[in-house]
Design an enzyme around this catalytic site. Structure first.
Site, PDB file in Angstrom:
ATOM      1  N   HIS A 236       1.397  -1.118   0.069  1.00 23.92           N
ATOM      2  CA  HIS A 236      -0.166  -0.060   0.284  1.00 23.92           C
ATOM      3  C   HIS A 236       0.917   1.150   0.132  1.00 23.92           C
ATOM      4  O   HIS A 236       0.295   2.170  -0.050  1.00 23.92           O
ATOM      5  CB  HIS A 236      -1.036   0.077   1.020  1.00 23.92           C
TER       6      HIS A 236
HETATM    7  C1  UD1 Z   1      -1.743   5.426   5.859  1.00 24.57           C
HETATM    8  C2  UD1 Z   1      -0.787   5.848   6.544  1.00 24.57           C
HETATM    9  C3  UD1 Z   1      -0.104   4.953   6.322  1.00 24.57           C
HETATM   10  C4  UD1 Z   1      -0.104   3.806   6.881  1.00 24.57           C
HETATM   11  C5  UD1 Z   1      -1.785   3.017   6.485  1.00 24.57           C
HETATM   12  C6  UD1 Z   1      -2.707   1.730   6.547  1.00 24.57           C
HETATM   13  C7  UD1 Z   1      -0.295   8.080   6.828  1.00 24.57           C
HETATM   14  C8  UD1 Z   1       0.786   9.427   6.276  1.00 24.57           C
HETATM   15  N1  UD1 Z   1      -0.068   7.143   5.464  1.00 24.57           N
HETATM   16  O1  UD1 Z   1      -1.657   5.637   4.728  1.00 24.57           O
HETATM   17  O2  UD1 Z   1       1.496   5.147   7.039  1.00 24.57           O
HETATM   18  O3  UD1 Z   1       0.308   2.004   6.649  1.00 24.57           O
HETATM   19  O4  UD1 Z   1      -2.658   4.310   6.000  1.00 24.57           O
HETATM   20  O5  UD1 Z   1      -4.063   1.771   5.477  1.00 24.57           O
HETATM   21  O6  UD1 Z   1      -0.902   8.715   7.677  1.00 24.57           O
HETATM   22  N2  UD1 Z   1      -9.236   5.242   1.703  1.00 24.57           N
HETATM   23  C9  UD1 Z   1     -10.513   4.318   1.183  1.00 24.57           C
HETATM   24  N3  UD1 Z   1     -10.989   4.083   2.705  1.00 24.57           N
HETATM   25  C10 UD1 Z   1     -10.599   4.514   3.583  1.00 24.57           C
HETATM   26  C11 UD1 Z   1      -9.659   5.460   4.408  1.00 24.57           C
HETATM   27  C12 UD1 Z   1      -8.679   5.699   2.486  1.00 24.57           C
HETATM   28  O7  UD1 Z   1     -10.885   4.488   0.516  1.00 24.57           O
HETATM   29  O8  UD1 Z   1     -11.322   4.077   5.234  1.00 24.57           O
HETATM   30  C13 UD1 Z   1      -8.407   5.681   0.050  1.00 24.57           C
HETATM   31  C14 UD1 Z   1      -9.102   6.468  -0.469  1.00 24.57           C
HETATM   32  O9  UD1 Z   1      -8.543   6.706  -1.688  1.00 24.57           O
HETATM   33  C15 UD1 Z   1      -7.118   7.462   0.118  1.00 24.57           C
HETATM   34  C16 UD1 Z   1      -6.441   6.169   0.199  1.00 24.57           C
HETATM   35  O10 UD1 Z   1      -7.448   5.059   0.392  1.00 24.57           O
HETATM   36  O11 UD1 Z   1      -7.467   8.382  -1.063  1.00 24.57           O
HETATM   37  C17 UD1 Z   1      -5.043   6.408   0.836  1.00 24.57           C
HETATM   38  O12 UD1 Z   1      -5.862   6.738   2.295  1.00 24.57           O
HETATM   39  P1  UD1 Z   1      -4.840   7.882   3.187  1.00 24.57           P
HETATM   40  O13 UD1 Z   1      -5.286   7.599   4.696  1.00 24.57           O
HETATM   41  O14 UD1 Z   1      -4.767   8.949   3.128  1.00 24.57           O
HETATM   42  O15 UD1 Z   1      -3.273   7.189   3.591  1.00 24.57           O
HETATM   43  P2  UD1 Z   1      -2.782   5.300   3.423  1.00 24.57           P
HETATM   44  O16 UD1 Z   1      -2.350   5.109   2.076  1.00 24.57           O
HETATM   45  O17 UD1 Z   1      -3.949   4.588   3.812  1.00 24.57           O
END
Ligand code: UD1
Length: 406
Positions: A236
Site C-alpha cells: 500500500h
Molecule cells: C495511511 C498511513 C500509513 C498506514 C496506512 C494503513 C499516513 C501518512 N499514512 O496510509 O502509514 O500504513 O494508512 O492503511 O498517515 N481510502 C479508502 N477508505 C478508507 C481510507 C482510505 O478508500 O477508509 C483510500 C482513499 O482513496 C485515500 C487512500 O485510501 O485517498 C489513502 O488513504 P490515506 O489515509 O490518505 O493513506 P494510506 O495510504 O491509507
C-alpha cells in the site's frame, strides 16, 4: 484524570485497543469493580475519551476493526476523510483543536506514525487552556526511525516524538535513536509493543475465522482439515504502488512465487485504485485461491487477516506492523522496502529486506522459503505493554495533580 486517546487509521486500532482495555482494568481495580479487585483508595480512575479522526472511514479499513478488537464506539468522530497530506493534517488540526478546548483533558495519547498522530500532537503542543496549561502528550511507538525522509511516516514519527512529553518505546533501537536526538531520558519508557498485545490476545480467536474456508484454502477430507500452502501479500505504500513501473517491478519479482503458490492479496483501496488505473488486472487470477497465482481480495478485518498471517508459508509486505506481527508469529516475511524502522525484526525475527527491484524480491522470496528460523520474540513483546503504559500514565498524572505544573 482525563486522557484523550486518538485513533485515525487502520494500524492505530490494534495499538490503542489494549491501552483502553488496560485503563478499564485499572478502573475496575480502583473501584473494586468487575475485575473483583480490592478498591484502592490511593489511586484514581482514568476517564478516557476516544477520538476517531476519520482518516480511515470504510467498514473494511475501520469499522470491522472496532468490532474485532472490541473497541468501544468513539466518543468523538472528527470525520475528516481522505485528502492530500496538507488538507488531511489541517482538517484534523482544526477539528481537534475545538474538541480539546471543549474537553480539556490532562493528557492526549497518540499512537503510531500516521497523519492523525502528528496532527493531534501538534495541536496539543501549541494549545493553552484558560489556566495557561496544556495537555501532556504521550506517544506510543516512539523512537522508530527509517532515516528515510521521503516517507511521510518518518516525518510524522520524528516530529511527534519532538513534541511528546512521554515517549513509549517498542524496541531497543528506539531508545538509541531518542538518546541520539537528545530526548531527556526521563521522558522515555521502554514498555514493549501494544500491537503485539493485541496479537497475543486474539491469536487463538483468529483460528476460528472462516477466512481459509471462504477462500478455498482448506483441503482434504473431513471438511478440509488441512490448509493448502499459500503466501500472503500486502502492498500500500505510495512509493511502491503509485507509479506503474514500480508496481510492475514488484509484481514481476513475485512471478516465481505465483507459479508455485497461491498468493492471497487483500488489497488496500489505494492499491486497488492504482491497479485499475494502470490496467494491471491481468496480473491477478480469478480462479479459486487454492490454485497458483495472485488472488486479489477485499481488504480484510483484523481476525481474518491474523488467521491468514498465522497460517501462511510466507508473507510479502511493505507494511511496518506486519514485519512485527510475523516476527512474533515466527512466519517468514519479505519486506518490499529498502529500509525498515523496525530493525529488531531483522535482528531476532523472521523478516528480511528485499528492496523494491524484481531480482532482489525474487531472491529474498527464494531464500526465505528455504530457511529455517530459530526466531526469538523481541524483549518485552509479552502482551503486557499496555499495562506498563497505563501504570506510568497514572503515576505521571497523579504526580502532576499533586504538584501542579511539575
Ligand atoms: C495511511 C498511513 C500509513 C498506514 C496506512 C494503513 C499516513 C501518512 N499514512 O496510509 O502509514 O500504513 O494508512 O492503511 O498517515 N481510502 C479508502 N477508505 C478508507 C481510507 C482510505 O478508500 O477508509 C483510500 C482513499 O482513496 C485515500 C487512500 O485510501 O485517498 C489513502 O488513504 P490515506 O489515509 O490518505 O493513506 P494510506 O495510504 O491509507
Amino acid at each position: 484524570m482525563k486522557v484523550m486517546i486518538v485513533v485515525g487509521a487502520r494500524p492505530n486500532f490494534m495499538k490503542a485497543a489494549p491501552i483502553i482495555a488496560a485503563i478499564r482494568e485499572h478502573n475496575d481495580r480502583v473501584s473494586g469493580g468487575a475485575a473483583g479487585g480490592d478498591a484502592r483508595g490511593d489511586s484514581e480512575a482514568v476517564h478516557y475519551i476516544l477520538v476517531h479522526t476519520g482518516q480511515h472511514y470504510d467498514q473494511g479499513m475501520s469499522g470491522s476493526f472496532f468490532a474485532d478488537l472490541r473497541l468501544p464506539e468513539p466518543d468523538i468522530r472528527l470525520e475528516v476523510g481522505s485528502g492530500s497530506h496538507a488538507v488531511q493534517t489541517a482538517e484534523i488540526m482544526q477539528r481537534f483543536e475545538a474538541v480539546l478546548l471543549h474537553e480539556q483533558p490532562e493528557m492526549v495519547l497518540v499512537v503510531g506514525d500516521v497523519n492523525s498522530t502528528l496532527a493531534c500532537a501538534l495541536v496539543a503542543a501549541k494549545l493553552s487552556f484558560e489556566n495557561g496549561s496544556r495537555p501532556l502528550i504521550a506517544h506510543v511507538e516512539a523512537g522508530l526511525r527509517s532515516f528515510d525522509w521521503s516517507m511521510p511516516e518518518e516525518v510524522n514519527r520524528v516530529l511527534t516524538d519532538r513534541l511528546s512529553d512521554l515517549l513509549f518505546v517498542t524496541e531497543e533501537s528506539g531508545l538509541l535513536n531518542l538518546a541520539r536526538e537528545g530526548v531527556p531520558p526521563e521522558r522515555v519508557h521502554f514498555v514493549g509493543n501494544t500491537m503485539i498485545d493485541s496479537l497475543i490476545t486474539y491469536r487463538e480467536k483468529a483460528e476460528h475465522s472462516t477466512v481459509l474456508a471462504t477462500l478455498g484454502l482448506r483441503i482434504g477430507n473431513n471438511g478440509g482439515s488441512r490448509v493448502a500452502p499459500y503466501a500472503l501479500l500486502t502492498l500500500h505504500r505510495p512509493a511502491n504502488v503509485d507509479r506503474r513501473a514500480g508496481l510492475m517491478n514488484i509484481l514481476d519479482g513475485l512471478q516465481d512465487l505465483a507459479r508455485d503458490y497461491s498468493i492471497i492479496f487483500p488489497a488496500h483501496p489505494r492499491t486497488r485504485k492504482r491497479i485499475s488505473e494502470f490496467c494491471l488486472e491481468a496480473h491477478f487470477t480469478g480462479d479459486s485461491a487454492g490454485s497458483p497465482g495472485i488472488h486479489m481480495v477485499e481488504a480484510l478485518g483484523y481476525l481474518d487477516f491474523l488467521c491468514l498471517m498465522k497460517n501462511a508459508k510466507l508473507v510479502v509486505t511493505d507494511s511496518g506492523g506486519i514485519q512485527e506481527e510475523t516476527t512474533c508469529l515466527g512466519v517468514p516475511c519479505v519486506t518490499v522496502r529498502e529500509n525498515t524502522e523496525r530493525p529488531v525484526t531483522l535482528k531476532c525475527g523472521t523478516n528480511t529486506l528485499a528492496g523494491v527491484r524484481k531480482e532482489g524480491i525474487r531472491q529474498a522470496v527464494r531464500s526465505q522459503l528455504e530457511k529455517t528460523f530459530a526466531n526469538q520474540v523481541p524483549e518485552k513483546w509479552d502482551g503486557k505493554a499496555a499495562l506498563r503504559i497505563v501504570e506510568i500514565l497514572v503515576s505521571v498524572l497523579e504526580r502532576r495533580s499533586t504538584c501542579g505544573s511539575c
